[in-house]
Scaffold this active site. Structure first.
Site, PDB file in Angstrom:
ATOM      1  CE1 TYR A  91      -4.208  -1.541   0.337  1.00  0.00           C
ATOM      2  CE2 TYR A  91      -3.271  -2.753   2.194  1.00  0.00           C
ATOM      3  CZ  TYR A  91      -4.284  -2.560   1.271  1.00  0.00           C
ATOM      4  OH  TYR A  91      -5.377  -3.391   1.276  1.00  0.00           O
ATOM      5  CG  ASP A 151      -8.288  -2.827  -5.310  1.00  0.00           C
ATOM      6  OD1 ASP A 151      -7.374  -2.601  -4.492  1.00  0.00           O
ATOM      7  OD2 ASP A 151      -8.977  -3.862  -5.283  1.00  0.00           O
ATOM      8  CG  HIS A 160      -9.490  -4.867  -1.849  1.00  0.00           C
ATOM      9  ND1 HIS A 160      -8.401  -4.138  -2.252  1.00  0.00           N
ATOM     10  CD2 HIS A 160      -9.338  -5.056  -0.516  1.00  0.00           C
ATOM     11  CE1 HIS A 160      -7.634  -3.890  -1.203  1.00  0.00           C
ATOM     12  NE2 HIS A 160      -8.180  -4.449  -0.139  1.00  0.00           N
TER      13      HIS A 160
END
Length: 514
Positions: free
Chosen positions: A254, A282, A377
């Site tokens: 991330y 995403d 996700h």
């Protein structure tokens, strides 16, 4: 020259003990968490209730020791606490729960109802990935189960991720020599026992105390790569320390708003020999996961449930579930202009995790990236978006039209894989391999590292059977000639009832039914 670190006594730190001025001691350092408490995944009270105290004993069972340095701004660390100055009454201690009685269920049988007590079956009784999920639901804490199992909004995409595979039908060939079946392949330079990897999932200690360490060990035994998560329960050093000699890994990233934090983390991954970096793209904002949110709300107690209006709304905003606050660690400004920066900070192969259309796959290819993961996700972000397997044919066609040659750009599917046939279908449509997340966590929660290995063995057995019955003796022989996708994008095609999904899936409940 290194900046001097302030040292304070615990008595001084303890003066910062209010919601507005909330310092918490972790591993001998005091952090100002006044602002962060408002977006803490577990709710503000878990932090404000220990304001001015040493909360290490509460923090350690779930979080890695380095999460503050990895994710939050450096200026929240206010001082080092003087050794020996912490008094027993200044230490927050975990509440020791009484051993829970076996869970009781009411089984309806016509007009009669009978009560039965859950008893965990032996590992040998697990025959498919759904079996692990059904056991995990019984053995996990409700909050942990809510976090792992929840999907975005109405959970349409969550369910369709698996159901989409059932819209692909088989087209087997006969009289092929399938005496020997070879499942092995290579993904991003790593030899694998089958075209599968363990994808990154956050906070594995919620499933089992051994968390990511157990997953690392299981990945080695199963002969598949593990994608180390940014939001892990163990530190990176602890996860790397669990590796066997020669074990190779991927890692997930991330991108932090503090870009220097991401650069430092990536350098550490590369120095450890990690082969590929999967950048999650995403999640500029995390989705509404109502099971997770509902679990947090109902566990707040009557002080929240008895409030109405603006005051109650404020309480809910501070505890919307374990997922929502992770957005504090993710840079929503990340865009295509940052791809050169991502490539410049590492020599690892860089892939995008979360591609959902052909155009973006082509942009990633043209930007010189190594590949893409077709991923929504786990159905936890934008509800009613397409499953990765449904996006796959569009992506492969777009890449061919863009001049991409076989092997030049790796495409993976992550989401909904529960059977060996699902792996076969993804590879047949052009995927290099697949990622599995929840099945790993559910197997871990149910039986620890041994459960994960057993789960992979079952997928291997299923894949071997499908390959033999389809006339594909090795992975290279799995092609689109062996499947039919006529109905893949047609969501109105009637299907036989999938009883394992129906009986395992826990439906959303409105507030009035709780």
């Amino acid at each position: 020259m290194a900046e001097a670190v302030l040292t304070m006594s615990m008595d001084e730190v303890a003066k910062h003990n209010t919601k507005e001025d909330c310092w918490v001691v972790l591993y001998g350092k005091a952090y100002d968490l006044s602002k962060f408490a408002r977006v803490h995944p577990g709710g503000a009270r878990l932090i404000t209730d220990v304001a001015g105290m040493d909360a290490t004993a509460l923090f350690d069972p779930i979080h890695p020791k380095d999460i503050m340095e990895k994710l939050l701004k450096p200026d929240i660390m206010k001082c080092v606490v003087e050794p020996g100055s912490i008094k027993p009454q200044q230490v927050a201690k975990p509440v020791v729960k009484a051993k829970a009685a076996p869970k009781k269920k009411v089984a309806s049988q016509g007009a009669e109802e009978e009560e039965w007590v859950f008893k965990k079956p032996p590992l040998a009784a697990m025959l498919n990935s759904f079996d692990f999920e059904s056991v995990a639901r019984e053995v996990m804490e409700p909050q942990a189960w809510g976090y792992y199992s929840s999907g975005g909004d109405d959970e349409i995409t969550l369910r369709d991720n698996h159901l989409a595979f059932q819209r692909i039908t088989m087209r087997p060939r006969i009289l092929v020599n399938v005496k020997e079946i070879d499942l092995t392949t290579t993904m991003l330079g790593i030899p694998c026992s089958l075209p599968l990897y363990f994808t990154a999932t956050a906070l594995a200690k919620l499933a089992h105390q051994d968390g990511e360490v157990a997953i690392v060990k299981a990945a080695c035994k199963a002969g598949v790569p593990y994608m180390l998560p940014t939001l892990s329960s163990y530190t990176l050093d602890e996860m790397l320390g669990a590796c066997e000699p020669g074990q190779e890994l991927y890692a997930q990233l991330y991108v932090n708003p503090e870009r220097s934090r991401s650069e430092q983390y990536v350098r550490k991954l590369e120095a450890a020999g990690v082969k590929a970096l999967f950048v999650t793209v995403d999640a500029p904002q995390l989705g509404r996961r109502e099971k997770d949110m509902r679990s947090k709300f109902t566990q707040q107690g009557s002080d929240v449930q008895d409030k109405d209006g603006d005051e109650a709304e404020g309480e809910v905003d501070r505890s919307q579930g374990a997922a929502r606050a992770i957005s504090s660690y993710i840079d929503p400004s990340l865009n295509w202009d940052d791809v050169p920066w991502l490539k410049s900070i590492t020599k690892m192969k860089v892939l995008l995790k979360g591609v959902q259309c052909g155009e973006d796959a082509v942009l990633a290819y043209k930007a010189g990236l190594a590949g893409a993961v077709l991923f929504n996700h786990g159905g936890r972000q934008l509800d009613t978006c397409r499953p990765g397997i449904e996006v796959l044919p569009e992506v492969m066609e777009a890449l061919r039209e863009a001049g991409c040659k076989p092997g030049e750009f790796s495409v993976f599917v992550d989401g909904g894989i529960r059977r060996g046939a699902d792996i076969f279908k993804a590879v047949a449509l052009g995927a290099t391999g697949v990622g599995v997340g929840r099945p790993v966590l559910y197997a871990l929660a149910s039986y620890g590292s041994k459960g994960i290995v057993r789960m992979v063995q079952m997928l291997q057995d299923e894949l071997q059977m499908v390959m033999r019955l389809s006339g594909a003796p090795n992975v290279k022989m799995i092609t689109d000639k062996l499947v039919l996708t006529t109905n893949l994008a047609d969501h109105i095609v009637p299907l036989p009832t999938d009883n394992l999904t129906r009986l395992t899936y826990q439906s959303l409940q409105p507030a009035a039914r709780l």
